[in-house]
Design a protein around this motif. Structure first.
Motif, PDB file in Angstrom:
ATOM      1  N   ARG A 141       0.837  -1.214   0.000  1.00  0.00           N
ATOM      2  CA  ARG A 141       0.000   0.000   0.000  1.00  0.00           C
ATOM      3  C   ARG A 141       0.860   1.248   0.000  1.00  0.00           C
ATOM      4  N   ALA A 145       2.216   2.056  -3.592  1.00  0.00           N
ATOM      5  CA  ALA A 145       1.224   2.619  -4.509  1.00  0.00           C
ATOM      6  C   ALA A 145       0.893   4.062  -4.140  1.00  0.00           C
ATOM      7  N   GLU A 146       0.638   4.298  -2.847  1.00  0.00           N
ATOM      8  CA  GLU A 146       0.232   5.643  -2.425  1.00  0.00           C
ATOM      9  C   GLU A 146       1.389   6.626  -2.511  1.00  0.00           C
ATOM     10  N   ALA A 161       4.009   6.463  -4.541  1.00  0.00           N
ATOM     11  CA  ALA A 161       4.278   6.744  -5.957  1.00  0.00           C
ATOM     12  C   ALA A 161       3.299   7.788  -6.483  1.00  0.00           C
ATOM     13  N   GLU A 162       2.023   7.645  -6.132  1.00  0.00           N
ATOM     14  CA  GLU A 162       1.020   8.617  -6.581  1.00  0.00           C
ATOM     15  C   GLU A 162       1.293   9.991  -5.978  1.00  0.00           C
ATOM     16  N   PHE A 163       1.734  10.014  -4.723  1.00  0.00           N
ATOM     17  CA  PHE A 163       2.066  11.279  -4.051  1.00  0.00           C
ATOM     18  C   PHE A 163       3.238  11.973  -4.745  1.00  0.00           C
ATOM     19  N   ALA A 199       4.242  11.687  -7.809  1.00  0.00           N
ATOM     20  CA  ALA A 199       3.824  12.188  -9.117  1.00  0.00           C
ATOM     21  C   ALA A 199       2.964  13.434  -8.974  1.00  0.00           C
ATOM     22  N   ALA A 200       2.012  13.412  -8.028  1.00  0.00           N
ATOM     23  CA  ALA A 200       1.109  14.561  -7.839  1.00  0.00           C
ATOM     24  C   ALA A 200       1.867  15.801  -7.389  1.00  0.00           C
ATOM     25  N   LYS A 226       4.881  16.409  -8.163  1.00  0.00           N
ATOM     26  CA  LYS A 226       5.903  16.708  -9.176  1.00  0.00           C
ATOM     27  C   LYS A 226       7.321  16.585  -8.620  1.00  0.00           C
ATOM     28  N   ARG A 261       6.482  10.950 -13.917  1.00  0.00           N
ATOM     29  CA  ARG A 261       5.790   9.657 -13.956  1.00  0.00           C
ATOM     30  C   ARG A 261       6.593   8.591 -14.710  1.00  0.00           C
ATOM     31  N   LEU A 291       9.132   7.369 -12.421  1.00  0.00           N
ATOM     32  CA  LEU A 291       8.503   6.521 -11.414  1.00  0.00           C
ATOM     33  C   LEU A 291       8.261   5.115 -11.942  1.00  0.00           C
ATOM     34  N   GLU A 292       7.833   5.017 -13.205  1.00  0.00           N
ATOM     35  CA  GLU A 292       7.598   3.698 -13.792  1.00  0.00           C
ATOM     36  C   GLU A 292       8.887   2.882 -13.801  1.00  0.00           C
TER      37      GLU A 292
END
Length: 587
Positions: free
Chosen positions: A29, A32-33, A35-37, A39-40, A42, A46, A49-50
């Motif tokens: 968890r 996932a969270e 990584a999204e943080f 990216a959001a 900046k 992204r 990140l991949e």
């Protein structure tokens, strides 16, 4: 239970984020969270990140650790991101205690191994700094050991190591104690290799390198003496003592650096050169390594080639608007030779890389011949000189001319043969950039004539010469008004009539503060003079005129010399008069 504001509660296998709930111990968890943080916010692109997520899945390591190992995010940026993501405060320098907290209960080895440092104890709550806030086991162990509630703060790896060194490290150096009296025989190569691979030596060398990078040093000098090993850093052009180590570590440290740079640890009679590429605090950095035998062992110098600190922009390097315009005009020439001169360490190579960056385009084929290659630049074909196998400058240049180049950069013109090939290249339609070791722009012409180049060839091929030096810039946090500001303002006004157009004088002096390490300076800037070879100089070159005559002719055309450019920087409060006088001479 661990308490604090903000709270981080630790239970078996779970870590609590105050605003998001529990994370699984396997990190799924969190990954996932987080990584999204990233990216959001900046923090990381992204696509990057991949790449990091793919590497994390392959290796089984956590995403944040993979990102720093691959150099995709620095450790400082990661610390800031985790602090915001987990709502945890960051450990600041003034949070570090002057003495150990609970020294009878908390052993130095526990702090070092688990990266958990007690910071303060108040009302039954122990505040601790941690590098990895998701690792709950050491925090739970510390709570049990001290019978306190724990308030967690996040600490960057660099700050943690500095704090540990000041509070817990053994003296004179904790990493030395296990090695005292174990210096290997100079002939025992396997013993040297074994010692150089031991954890204390690895930690010590890594610490030397990391501290140098954090101090923004350009070079690390490891110098063996009769009763010590002296470690010095070159910062802003000047050497500073960094560490004094036991003489027993001479062979171990040298061997460790040689192993890292893939050199022969058994060869101690001849100089050797190598390279290291490692990630320091999450940033990938190249090091150029040179060793040479001395009376008490091998002297080692590591040149730090940190591409993130090199800004290939003429204005950021310190060139004036007029000089940038003149340089751009020279670089637009379809053929000819443009020279950059100055002593070792005056920034010549950086200036050439900046010129190549401005010329780099899909329409141009650019080659460079260097010894060594300092920075890899995409789009430029860089050739490394290897004299031991016959691949010297002339040999490489002849091969390059068969590769249909448009622009050629020669690391240095050292002899007549290299100079002749450079001239031949320019006469056949190529733009050639190179360096020379001379004290002024005009002296470059005389230097080429001295090594045997005919004057008529120079007159028809050399388009311009840039001479430069580096001066230290004043620290903006502690600069103070110069005691003789009025005197120098009058002197500069007499010497440079148009200097008042720069605005009112702001002549300052160095003071020294914590931000600049007490030196009063932070960073360096270029002072330069540009000699443009026009029709008026052709006759002087053909007649083998002296440097002074060429300089006088260029001055009549409006050339500003290095001293005058330095004076302008002093007028604007960028550097000091002492710095300019150190780097140049009047007139």
């Amino acid at each position: 239970m661990l308490a604090g504001k903000p709270q981080t509660k630790v239970e078996t296998g779970l870590v609590l984020r105050p605003s998001a709930g529990y994370y699984d111990a396997d990190g799924s968890r969190f990954e996932a969270e987080f990584a999204e943080f990233l990216a959001a916010e900046k923090v990381v692109d992204r696509l990057v990140l991949e790449r990091g997520l793919g590497a994390a899945h392959k290796s089984g390591e956590r995403l944040d650790r993979v990102l720093t190992k691959l150099g995709l995010i620095s450790e400082d940026h990661l610390t800031l991101a985790l602090s915001k993501f987990l709502s945890l405060p960051i450990v600041r320098p003034n949070d570090i205690p002057l003495d150990r907290i609970l020294p009878d209960l908390v052993e130095p080895e526990f702090v070092r191994r688990n990266k958990v440092m007690p910071l303060s104890l108040s009302g039954g709550t122990l505040s601790v700094g941690v590098i990895d806030p998701l690792n709950s086991e050491p925090i739970r162990a510390l709570a049990y050991l001290t019978n306190t509630s724990i308030a967690v703060r996040i600490c960057s790896p660099a700050d943690f190591e500095k704090a540990f060194d000041s509070l817990y490290a053994l003296r004179p150096d904790g990493s030395e104690r296990a090695l005292v009296g174990t210096e290997a025989s100079e002939l025992d190569v396997q013993r040297l290799r074994d010692i150089a691979s031991e954890a204390p030596v690895i930690r010590l060398v890594n610490q030397i390198i990391t501290n140098a990078v954090e101090a923004h040093a350009s070079d690390i000098h490891i110098e063996p003496g009769v009763d010590q090993v002296l470690v010095r850093y070159r910062i802003d052009g000047l050497l500073r003592n960094a560490q004094v180590l036991s003489p027993n570590l001479r062979a171990a440290i040298t061997s460790r650096v040689k192993i890292m740079s893939k050199l022969d640890i058994a060869e101690r009679r001849l100089p050797q050169d190598g390279r290291i590429k490692i990630a320091v605090r999450g940033v990938e950095i190249d090091f150029r390594v040179s060793t040479i035998p001395t009376a008490f062992g091998e002297s080692v110098v590591l040149r730090i080639l940190d591409r993130t600190r090199v800004e290939l922009d003429f204005s950021k390097l310190g060139f004036s608007a007029d000089q940038i315009e003149a340089l751009n005009q020279l670089l637009l020439e379809p053929n000819g030779i443009v020279l950059v001169t100055g002593p070792t360490g005056s920034g010549k190579t950086t200036t050439l890389y900046t010129a190549l960056k401005s010329l780099n385009s899909p329409e141009r084929k650019i080659f460079s011949v260097e010894d060594p290659i300092e920075y890899q630049v995409a789009g430029i074909n860089q050739v490394q000189v290897q004299s031991e196998i016959g691949m010297d400058f002339p040999h490489a240049l002849r091969a390059i001319l068969r590769q249909d180049p448009d622009i050629i950069m020669i690391g240095e013109i050292r002899d007549l043969e290299t100079a002749r090939i450079a001239i031949q290249s320019s006469l056949t339609g190529h733009l050639v950039l190179s360096t020379l070791h001379t004290n002024s722009a005009a002296a470059a012409i005389a230097r080429l004539i001295d090594i045997g180049v005919e004057g008529y060839l120079l007159a028809s091929t050399v388009k311009g010469v840039l001479a430069q030096r580096l001066v230290r810039k004043l620290c903006r946090h502690c600069a103070r008004s110069h005691g003789q500001a009025a005197h120098w303002a009058r002197e500069f006004s007499k010497m440079i009539p148009k200097i008042e157009t720069l605005g009112p004088p702001q002549i300052e002096d160095a003071a020294g503060c914590d931000k600049c390490g007490g030196t009063g300076f932070a960073g360096r800037s270029t002072i330069a003079e540009i000699l443009l070879v026009g029709s008026d100089l052709h006759g002087l070159i053909l007649s083998n005129a002296a440097d002074a005559e060429l300089q006088a002719a260029a001055r009549r055309r409006g050339m500003i010399n290095m001293y005058e450019m330095g004076a302008m920087k002093v007028w604007r409060g960028e550097t000091t008069i002492d710095e300019v006088l150190r780097a140049t001479r009047m007139g």
